[in-house]
Design an enzyme around this catalytic site. Structure first.
Site, PDB file in Angstrom:
ATOM      1  N   GLY A 156     -21.101  45.328  12.503  1.00 13.88           N
ATOM      2  CA  GLY A 156     -22.013  44.227  12.845  1.00 13.88           C
ATOM      3  C   GLY A 156     -23.402  44.477  12.284  1.00 13.88           C
ATOM      4  O   GLY A 156     -23.636  45.453  11.554  1.00 13.88           O
ATOM      5  N   VAL A 206     -26.508  45.332  13.828  1.00 14.22           N
ATOM      6  CA  VAL A 206     -27.166  46.582  14.239  1.00 14.22           C
ATOM      7  C   VAL A 206     -26.264  47.782  13.931  1.00 14.22           C
ATOM      8  O   VAL A 206     -26.724  48.803  13.400  1.00 14.22           O
ATOM      9  CB  VAL A 206     -27.497  46.556  15.757  1.00 14.22           C
ATOM     10  CG1 VAL A 206     -28.076  47.894  16.183  1.00 14.22           C
ATOM     11  CG2 VAL A 206     -28.473  45.426  16.082  1.00 14.22           C
ATOM     12  N   ASP A 215      -9.636  46.468  18.293  1.00 15.89           N
ATOM     13  CA  ASP A 215     -10.322  45.660  19.302  1.00 15.89           C
ATOM     14  C   ASP A 215     -10.584  46.558  20.515  1.00 15.89           C
ATOM     15  O   ASP A 215      -9.648  47.123  21.080  1.00 15.89           O
ATOM     16  CB  ASP A 215      -9.416  44.471  19.684  1.00 15.89           C
ATOM     17  CG  ASP A 215     -10.190  43.453  20.482  1.00 15.89           C
ATOM     18  OD1 ASP A 215     -10.829  43.846  21.479  1.00 15.89           O
ATOM     19  OD2 ASP A 215     -10.154  42.270  20.104  1.00 15.89           O
ATOM     20  N   LYS A 221     -14.517  40.233  28.578  1.00 17.02           N
ATOM     21  CA  LYS A 221     -13.521  41.317  28.404  1.00 17.02           C
ATOM     22  C   LYS A 221     -14.078  42.394  27.479  1.00 17.02           C
ATOM     23  O   LYS A 221     -13.879  43.587  27.707  1.00 17.02           O
ATOM     24  CB  LYS A 221     -12.234  40.765  27.793  1.00 17.02           C
ATOM     25  CG  LYS A 221     -11.314  40.104  28.777  1.00 17.02           C
ATOM     26  CD  LYS A 221     -10.013  39.764  28.073  1.00 17.02           C
ATOM     27  CE  LYS A 221      -9.021  39.112  28.979  1.00 17.02           C
ATOM     28  NZ  LYS A 221      -7.861  38.592  28.239  1.00 17.02           N
ATOM     29  N   THR A 222     -14.728  41.968  26.407  1.00 20.05           N
ATOM     30  CA  THR A 222     -15.268  42.952  25.455  1.00 20.05           C
ATOM     31  C   THR A 222     -16.294  43.836  26.151  1.00 20.05           C
ATOM     32  O   THR A 222     -16.277  45.060  25.990  1.00 20.05           O
ATOM     33  CB  THR A 222     -15.894  42.233  24.240  1.00 20.05           C
ATOM     34  OG1 THR A 222     -14.841  41.569  23.537  1.00 20.05           O
ATOM     35  CG2 THR A 222     -16.587  43.209  23.303  1.00 20.05           C
ATOM     36  N   ARG A 237     -12.393  61.731  28.538  1.00 21.96           N
ATOM     37  CA  ARG A 237     -11.263  62.541  28.072  1.00 21.96           C
ATOM     38  C   ARG A 237     -11.697  63.599  27.060  1.00 21.96           C
ATOM     39  O   ARG A 237     -11.255  64.744  27.137  1.00 21.96           O
ATOM     40  CB  ARG A 237     -10.249  61.590  27.444  1.00 21.96           C
ATOM     41  CG  ARG A 237      -8.908  62.186  27.242  1.00 21.96           C
ATOM     42  CD  ARG A 237      -7.887  61.089  27.045  1.00 21.96           C
ATOM     43  NE  ARG A 237      -6.721  61.622  26.356  1.00 21.96           N
ATOM     44  CZ  ARG A 237      -5.788  60.869  25.820  1.00 21.96           C
ATOM     45  NH1 ARG A 237      -5.885  59.543  25.887  1.00 21.96           N
ATOM     46  NH2 ARG A 237      -4.761  61.418  25.224  1.00 21.96           N
ATOM     47  N   TYR A 242     -21.975  36.764  28.970  1.00 24.15           N
ATOM     48  CA  TYR A 242     -22.685  37.839  28.273  1.00 24.15           C
ATOM     49  C   TYR A 242     -23.557  38.631  29.254  1.00 24.15           C
ATOM     50  O   TYR A 242     -23.428  39.850  29.364  1.00 24.15           O
ATOM     51  CB  TYR A 242     -23.542  37.212  27.173  1.00 24.15           C
ATOM     52  CG  TYR A 242     -24.278  38.201  26.288  1.00 24.15           C
ATOM     53  CD1 TYR A 242     -23.604  38.952  25.332  1.00 24.15           C
ATOM     54  CD2 TYR A 242     -25.657  38.355  26.393  1.00 24.15           C
ATOM     55  CE1 TYR A 242     -24.285  39.839  24.502  1.00 24.15           C
ATOM     56  CE2 TYR A 242     -26.346  39.233  25.564  1.00 24.15           C
ATOM     57  CZ  TYR A 242     -25.658  39.969  24.620  1.00 24.15           C
ATOM     58  OH  TYR A 242     -26.339  40.844  23.803  1.00 24.15           O
TER      59      TYR A 242
HETATM   60  P1  NAD Z   1     -23.224  41.483  15.907  1.00 18.88           P
HETATM   61  O1  NAD Z   1     -22.471  40.304  16.410  1.00 18.88           O
HETATM   62  O2  NAD Z   1     -23.734  41.445  14.509  1.00 18.88           O
HETATM   63  O3  NAD Z   1     -22.384  42.821  16.076  1.00 18.88           O
HETATM   64  C1  NAD Z   1     -21.393  43.010  17.056  1.00 18.88           C
HETATM   65  C2  NAD Z   1     -20.190  43.693  16.399  1.00 18.88           C
HETATM   66  O4  NAD Z   1     -19.202  43.928  17.404  1.00 18.88           O
HETATM   67  C3  NAD Z   1     -19.541  42.826  15.316  1.00 18.88           C
HETATM   68  O5  NAD Z   1     -19.286  43.595  14.171  1.00 18.88           O
HETATM   69  C4  NAD Z   1     -18.263  42.342  15.974  1.00 18.88           C
HETATM   70  O6  NAD Z   1     -17.239  42.051  15.036  1.00 18.88           O
HETATM   71  C5  NAD Z   1     -17.939  43.524  16.873  1.00 18.88           C
HETATM   72  N1  NAD Z   1     -17.070  43.164  18.006  1.00 18.88           N
HETATM   73  C6  NAD Z   1     -17.190  42.101  18.838  1.00 18.88           C
HETATM   74  N2  NAD Z   1     -16.202  42.112  19.741  1.00 18.88           N
HETATM   75  C7  NAD Z   1     -15.438  43.226  19.486  1.00 18.88           C
HETATM   76  C8  NAD Z   1     -14.275  43.776  20.080  1.00 18.88           C
HETATM   77  N3  NAD Z   1     -13.670  43.194  21.120  1.00 18.88           N
HETATM   78  N4  NAD Z   1     -13.761  44.913  19.534  1.00 18.88           N
HETATM   79  C9  NAD Z   1     -14.354  45.507  18.468  1.00 18.88           C
HETATM   80  N5  NAD Z   1     -15.460  45.024  17.868  1.00 18.88           N
HETATM   81  C10 NAD Z   1     -16.001  43.895  18.387  1.00 18.88           C
HETATM   82  O7  NAD Z   1     -24.437  41.698  16.935  1.00 18.88           O
HETATM   83  P2  NAD Z   1     -25.626  42.771  16.917  1.00 18.88           P
HETATM   84  O8  NAD Z   1     -26.887  42.019  16.964  1.00 18.88           O
HETATM   85  O9  NAD Z   1     -25.400  43.784  15.865  1.00 18.88           O
HETATM   86  O10 NAD Z   1     -25.445  43.437  18.355  1.00 18.88           O
HETATM   87  C11 NAD Z   1     -24.925  44.750  18.515  1.00 18.88           C
HETATM   88  C12 NAD Z   1     -24.995  45.150  19.985  1.00 18.88           C
HETATM   89  O11 NAD Z   1     -26.353  45.142  20.421  1.00 18.88           O
HETATM   90  C13 NAD Z   1     -24.232  44.196  20.908  1.00 18.88           C
HETATM   91  O12 NAD Z   1     -23.620  44.944  21.931  1.00 18.88           O
HETATM   92  C14 NAD Z   1     -25.330  43.328  21.497  1.00 18.88           C
HETATM   93  O13 NAD Z   1     -24.997  42.832  22.765  1.00 18.88           O
HETATM   94  C15 NAD Z   1     -26.496  44.310  21.570  1.00 18.88           C
HETATM   95  N6  NAD Z   1     -27.784  43.587  21.540  1.00 18.88           N
HETATM   96  C16 NAD Z   1     -28.260  43.055  20.374  1.00 18.88           C
HETATM   97  C17 NAD Z   1     -29.460  42.344  20.384  1.00 18.88           C
HETATM   98  C18 NAD Z   1     -30.046  41.756  19.142  1.00 18.88           C
HETATM   99  O14 NAD Z   1     -31.065  41.076  19.247  1.00 18.88           O
HETATM  100  N7  NAD Z   1     -29.507  41.969  17.959  1.00 18.88           N
HETATM  101  C19 NAD Z   1     -30.150  42.187  21.591  1.00 18.88           C
HETATM  102  C20 NAD Z   1     -29.613  42.721  22.750  1.00 18.88           C
HETATM  103  C21 NAD Z   1     -28.435  43.437  22.708  1.00 18.88           C
END
Ligand code: NAD
Ligand code: UDP
Length: 311
Positions: free
Chosen positions: A11, A13, A57, A90-91, A105, A144
């Protein structure tokens, strides 16, 4: 060399985090189901023999011998997390249980990417970690917000009940290169609209505020948190306290892209927080004086350069 698992590593970040951890000489497993991330975000890392990409997943258990886990997997844009709300919760919840189970573990240290959304539509401003939040449990953002709140609870309980080494960060709005151009968040929307000469979509009157953090500052804070005193669990806010209205953001984007786009006003989505600004005193104290280094104009300029390659 540490063996490190990054869930959601493909993703926005996660890909920056994988890159930084590899550059620091670690062995990195990037796990992703590619819901909102993509292989393109990490394709430049594939030649590195210490990088492994796994399609998985996180709602299903995963096993690997690792020393550290960064649990980043979860869609972050309101458009994407509301697309399939049951899957989103769920995620967060099953993903936390599976990640914590693995950490227990193999005795790994595990960091949870939580969010400023745990504060909901805050009645305390700016938000310190001690504020419990103002979250609607049955609204369109709940899958969320409540998922992330439950994940924080699970992290704390696995620590107190099973002695798992945990860390929790609360991330405030973060932007930068490799955001999905179609992911619907405000920074990517405004930049893509400005570059394509389309109308800039302001939701509501545009007077709601957010505080925008550039991704490199977040990655620095996240790694410092993982390496901080084992007794410090968090949660700790990571964000840039400089606060802007969406109108101010739109003006900055138009100026930096030299765009002729006009502003149009659209209905404000339900439960959209009116204001958001991190109190980062705890991060400064516990993470060796960490504070954001990149301000909005510089960060937007770098991000615009990236989006220009996506047209
Ligand atoms: P993003 O959507 O670009 O990245 C999330 C990644 O998780 C994606 O690559 C997606 O394919 C993967 N993913 C989603 N569901 C999944 C699953 N069930 N199994 C495996 N992979 C899965 O978002 P991001 O901005 O990079 O956010 C990364 C994390 O940081 C997230 O947990 C988000 O909640 C948290 N966050 C981000 C922000 C922001 O502003 N960017 C703010 C608060 C929290
Ligand atoms: N927003 C907007 N136009 C857009 C997308 C978002 O005005 O095209 C607003 C949205 O209503 C919110 C703010 O920008 O007030 C930040 O939205 P985003 O989805 O980026 O993140 P949030 O902080 O709401 O999770």
């Amino acid at each position: 060399m540490k063996r490190i698992l990054v869930t959601g590593g493909a993703g926005f970040v996660g890909s920056h985090l994988c890159e930084r951890l590899l550059n620091e000489g670690n062995d990195v497993i990037c796990l992703d189901n590619y819901f909102t991330g993509s292989k393109e975000n990490v394709v430049h890392l594939l030649d590195n023999p210490f990088f492994e990409l796994v399609r998985h997943d996180i709602t299903e258990p995963y096993f690997a011998e690792v020393d550290e886990i960064y649990n980043m997997a979860c869609p972050a844009s309101p458009v994407h997390y509301q697309y399939n709300p049951i899957k989103t919760i769920k995620t967060s919840v099953m993903g936390a249980i599976n990640t914590l189970g693995l950490a227990k573990r193999v005795k790994a240290k595990v960091l949870q990417a939580s969010t400023s959304e745990v504060y909901g539509d805050p009645t305390v401003h700016p938000q310190p970690e001690s504020y419990w939040g103002n979250v609607n449990p049955i609204g369109i953002r709940s899958c969320y917000d409540e998922g992330k709140r439950c994940a924080e609870t699970l992290f704390m309980d696995y620590h107190s009940q099973n002695d798992v080494a945990i860390k929790i960060i609360r991330i405030f709005n973060t932007y930068g290169p490799r955001m999905n151009p179609n992911d619907g968040r405000v920074v990517s929307n405004f930049i893509m609209q400005a570059l394509q000469g389309e109308d800039i979509t302001i939701f509501g009157d545009g007077k709601q505020t957010r505080s925008f953090q550039y991704v490199d500052d977040l990655v620095e804070g996240t790694i410092r948190m993982m390496n901080s005193d084992p007794k410090f669990l968090g949660p700790v806010n990571l964000g840039n306290p400089n606060e802007f209205t969406m109108l101010e953001l739109a003006e900055a984007v138009i100026r930096l892209t030299h765009s002729k786009s006009k502003l149009i006003f659209m209905p404000l989505p339900q439960d959209d927080p009116k204001q958001r600004q991190p109190d980062i005193n705890l991060a400064k104290e516990k993470l060796e004086g960490w504070k954001p280094q990149i301000e909005l104009e510089e960060g937007l300029t770098k991000t615009i350069k990236y989006f220009e390659t996506k047209l």
